[in-house]
Each structure stands twice: as C-alpha cells, then as structure tokens.
Enzyme design. Structure first.
Site, PDB file in Angstrom:
ATOM      1  N   HIS A  15       6.809   1.767   4.163  1.00 54.20           N
ATOM      2  CA  HIS A  15       8.046   1.490   3.479  1.00 54.20           C
ATOM      3  C   HIS A  15       7.649   0.574   2.443  1.00 54.20           C
ATOM      4  O   HIS A  15       6.708   0.044   2.301  1.00 54.20           O
ATOM      5  CB  HIS A  15       8.955   0.723   4.539  1.00 54.20           C
ATOM      6  CG  HIS A  15       9.347   1.555   5.273  1.00 54.20           C
ATOM      7  ND1 HIS A  15      10.699   2.460   5.390  1.00 54.20           N
ATOM      8  CD2 HIS A  15       9.262   1.203   6.998  1.00 54.20           C
ATOM      9  CE1 HIS A  15      10.784   3.065   6.720  1.00 54.20           C
ATOM     10  NE2 HIS A  15      10.015   2.246   7.542  1.00 54.20           N
ATOM     11  N   ALA A  16       8.757   0.809   1.363  1.00 58.12           N
ATOM     12  CA  ALA A  16       8.453  -0.110   0.222  1.00 58.12           C
ATOM     13  C   ALA A  16       7.099  -0.381  -0.507  1.00 58.12           C
ATOM     14  O   ALA A  16       6.297   0.639  -0.906  1.00 58.12           O
ATOM     15  CB  ALA A  16       9.171  -1.403   0.352  1.00 58.12           C
TER      16      ALA A  16
END
Length: 89
Positions: A15-16
């Site tokens: 994620h991210a």
C-alpha cells in the site's frame, strides 16, 4: 514469459509508500511486468493498478514478466518484496 509467486510479508502490505517503491523498481526494467492477485492482473508499472489490488500482509501474488530483461525483473522485484520492501512500514 516467466512468473513467480511471492508472499507479501511487510506489516502494511503493498500500500501507498511500499507500492511506490515497488512501481519505481518495476519501471526500471524494459519488459512488460504484471502483478496478478486472484483473477485480476494489473500493470506492475502503474501505481493505481497495483493499489487497486488491495494487497495486504500475507497475500500471495504472482509476478509475471515478458521481455529482454524478464528474468532480472522477476528476480529484482521478488527480492524487493522478500526484503519486506525495505521495511517501509
């Protein structure tokens, strides 16, 4: 064309920030690279595509590469994942 299954082992998954590093690494290769989770396949060079898969800790994904540097791409990306994406938690 080659593929390899890898399991995401860092605390927050892909994620991210970890996904950004993954996509940057994927973009350093010339060939085509995909990430497959279940029945979905996305371009590994696309941050939005990778994020859309919702890859969490413990998820096994398949890396697929085709092109002149396919072996290096799979090895490099698998190594990055197995290193915990440099523990970018």
């Amino acid at each position: 064309m080659i593929s390899r299954d890898v399991t995401i082992n860092n605390n927050i998954g892909l994620h991210a920030r970890p996904a950004t590093f993954f996509v940057q690494k994927a973009n350093s290769y010339k060939g085509s690279i995909w990430v497959e989770k279940g029945d979905r396949r996305v371009n590994a060079k696309s941050l939005l595509g990778v994020l859309s898969l919702g890859i969490g800790k413990g998820t096994t994904i398949t890396l697929i590469s085709d092109g002149v540097d396919e072996e290096g791409a799979i090895s490099g990306l698998a190594e990055l994942i197995q290193s915990g994406l440099n523990d970018l938690n």
